[in-house]
Design a protein around this motif. Structure first.
Motif, short mmCIF file in Angstrom:
data_model
loop_
_atom_site.label_atom_id
_atom_site.label_comp_id
_atom_site.label_asym_id
_atom_site.label_seq_id
_atom_site.Cartn_x
_atom_site.Cartn_y
_atom_site.Cartn_z
N LYS A 1 11.50 14.05 19.50
CA LYS A 1 12.42 13.37 18.75
C LYS A 1 11.52 12.10 18.12
O LYS A 1 11.15 11.58 18.94
N ALA A 2 11.59 11.99 16.82
CA ALA A 2 10.99 10.91 16.35
C ALA A 2 9.28 10.62 17.04
O ALA A 2 8.87 9.53 17.23
N GLY A 3 8.88 11.88 17.17
CA GLY A 3 7.24 12.18 17.80
C GLY A 3 7.28 11.73 19.36
O GLY A 3 6.35 11.84 19.69
N GLN A 4 8.38 11.48 20.03
CA GLN A 4 8.38 11.11 21.42
C GLN A 4 8.91 12.32 22.35
O GLN A 4 10.25 13.18 21.78
N GLU A 5 8.18 12.78 23.02
CA GLU A 5 8.56 14.03 23.84
C GLU A 5 9.94 13.67 24.58
O GLU A 5 10.02 12.80 25.42
N VAL A 6 10.96 14.50 24.59
CA VAL A 6 12.11 14.56 25.34
C VAL A 6 12.44 15.52 26.39
O VAL A 6 13.20 15.49 27.27
N VAL A 7 11.91 16.78 26.22
CA VAL A 7 12.34 17.91 26.96
C VAL A 7 11.12 18.75 27.06
O VAL A 7 10.52 19.03 26.21
N ARG A 8 10.80 19.31 28.25
CA ARG A 8 9.79 20.31 28.50
C ARG A 8 10.85 21.70 28.95
O ARG A 8 11.68 21.36 29.78
N LEU A 9 10.10 22.80 28.60
CA LEU A 9 10.83 24.00 29.16
C LEU A 9 9.78 25.28 29.24
O LEU A 9 8.89 25.38 28.55
N ILE A 10 10.03 25.93 30.21
CA ILE A 10 9.43 27.22 30.53
C ILE A 10 10.51 28.43 30.48
O ILE A 10 11.50 28.19 31.06
N VAL A 11 10.08 29.32 29.74
CA VAL A 11 10.81 30.40 29.44
C VAL A 11 10.19 31.86 29.74
O VAL A 11 8.81 31.96 29.47
N VAL A 12 10.87 32.74 30.22
CA VAL A 12 10.40 34.02 30.46
C VAL A 12 10.86 35.02 29.60
O VAL A 12 12.10 35.13 29.36
N ASP A 13 9.90 35.65 28.87
CA ASP A 13 10.27 36.72 27.76
C ASP A 13 10.40 37.97 28.56
O ASP A 13 9.54 38.29 29.22
N HIS A 14 11.44 38.64 28.34
CA HIS A 14 11.54 39.99 28.82
C HIS A 14 11.44 39.89 30.31
O HIS A 14 10.72 40.49 31.10
N PRO A 15 12.47 39.16 30.88
CA PRO A 15 12.38 38.88 32.46
C PRO A 15 13.03 40.07 33.15
O PRO A 15 13.70 41.08 32.51
N ASP A 16 12.69 39.88 34.35
CA ASP A 16 13.27 41.12 35.29
C ASP A 16 14.67 40.65 35.64
O ASP A 16 14.76 39.43 36.18
N VAL A 17 15.55 41.43 35.25
CA VAL A 17 16.89 41.06 35.88
C VAL A 17 17.54 42.13 36.60
O VAL A 17 17.55 43.25 36.23
N ASP A 18 17.95 41.94 37.65
CA ASP A 18 18.58 42.89 38.65
C ASP A 18 19.95 43.34 38.05
O ASP A 18 20.62 42.93 37.26
N PRO A 19 19.95 44.96 37.93
CA PRO A 19 21.33 45.52 37.59
C PRO A 19 22.35 45.28 37.87
O PRO A 19 23.50 45.38 37.19
N GLY A 20 22.48 44.61 39.05
CA GLY A 20 23.81 44.12 39.63
C GLY A 20 24.61 43.17 39.02
O GLY A 20 25.72 42.89 39.28
N TYR A 21 23.82 42.44 37.95
CA TYR A 21 24.50 41.62 37.07
C TYR A 21 25.23 42.12 36.00
O TYR A 21 26.04 41.42 35.35
N GLY A 22 24.77 43.64 35.76
CA GLY A 22 25.67 44.33 34.77
C GLY A 22 25.34 43.84 33.43
O GLY A 22 26.15 43.82 32.42
N VAL A 23 24.27 43.34 32.94
CA VAL A 23 24.00 42.62 31.74
C VAL A 23 22.44 43.27 31.21
O VAL A 23 21.54 42.54 31.19
N PRO A 24 22.44 44.49 30.92
CA PRO A 24 21.17 45.13 30.51
C PRO A 24 20.46 44.68 29.59
O PRO A 24 19.16 44.53 29.29
#
Length: 150
Positions: free
Chosen positions: A53-76
């Protein structure tokens, strides 16, 4: 310089092995994985983002694309989406909405993908405040809750 929050992908992970952190050294971020010259283990599906924001770093983030998700969550559909693996808001910028704004920018960057997080219990309040769906695993206590935005 723009006063709006700006997202930038810092680095796609190369070949799924340990690498040096792609972030600049900064005393504003506490986690060791963010520091320059820190060796971190990553997978080929990890994406690294910085938000400014206004050239100053305010957030860093690591994201996993196509992650492993246990089927027990019920959200394929989550397996085709993005998992927010780790996020930190810079010291001096916390509790000002930058985490929420960053997640929304990430979602706009990847339209049509489900986005979720499996945070430690201490962070549940933040994810609940976003109004995301709170999903328990079929075996409940053995797995952390999943917070999902479709």
């Amino acid at each position: 310089m723009s006063d709006e929050l700006v997202i930038r992908q810092v680095w796609p992970a190369p070949h799924g092995h340990a690498v040096l952190s792609p972030f600049e050294a900064s005393e504003d971020f506490e986690q060791a994985c963010w520091q320059a010259n820190e060796i971190i283990a990553i997978s080929p599906t990890d994406l690294f983002y910085t938000f400014t924001k206004a050239g100053q770093e305010v957030v860093r983030l690591i994201v996993v694309d196509h992650p492993d998700v246990d089927p027990g969550y019920g959200v394929p559909e989550a397996a085709e989406g993005l998992e927010i693996d780790f996020m930190e808001v810079a010291n001096g910028h916390r509790r000002r909405g930058f985490g929420t704004q960053s997640i929304e920018l990430l979602r706009r960057q990847h339209p049509g993908k489900a986005v979720f997080a499996r945070p430690p219990e201490s962070e549940d309040a933040f994810w609940q405040s976003l109004g995301w769906e709170h999903i328990r695993h079929a075996q409940d206590g053995d797995y952390p809750p999943l917070f999902l935005k479709r």
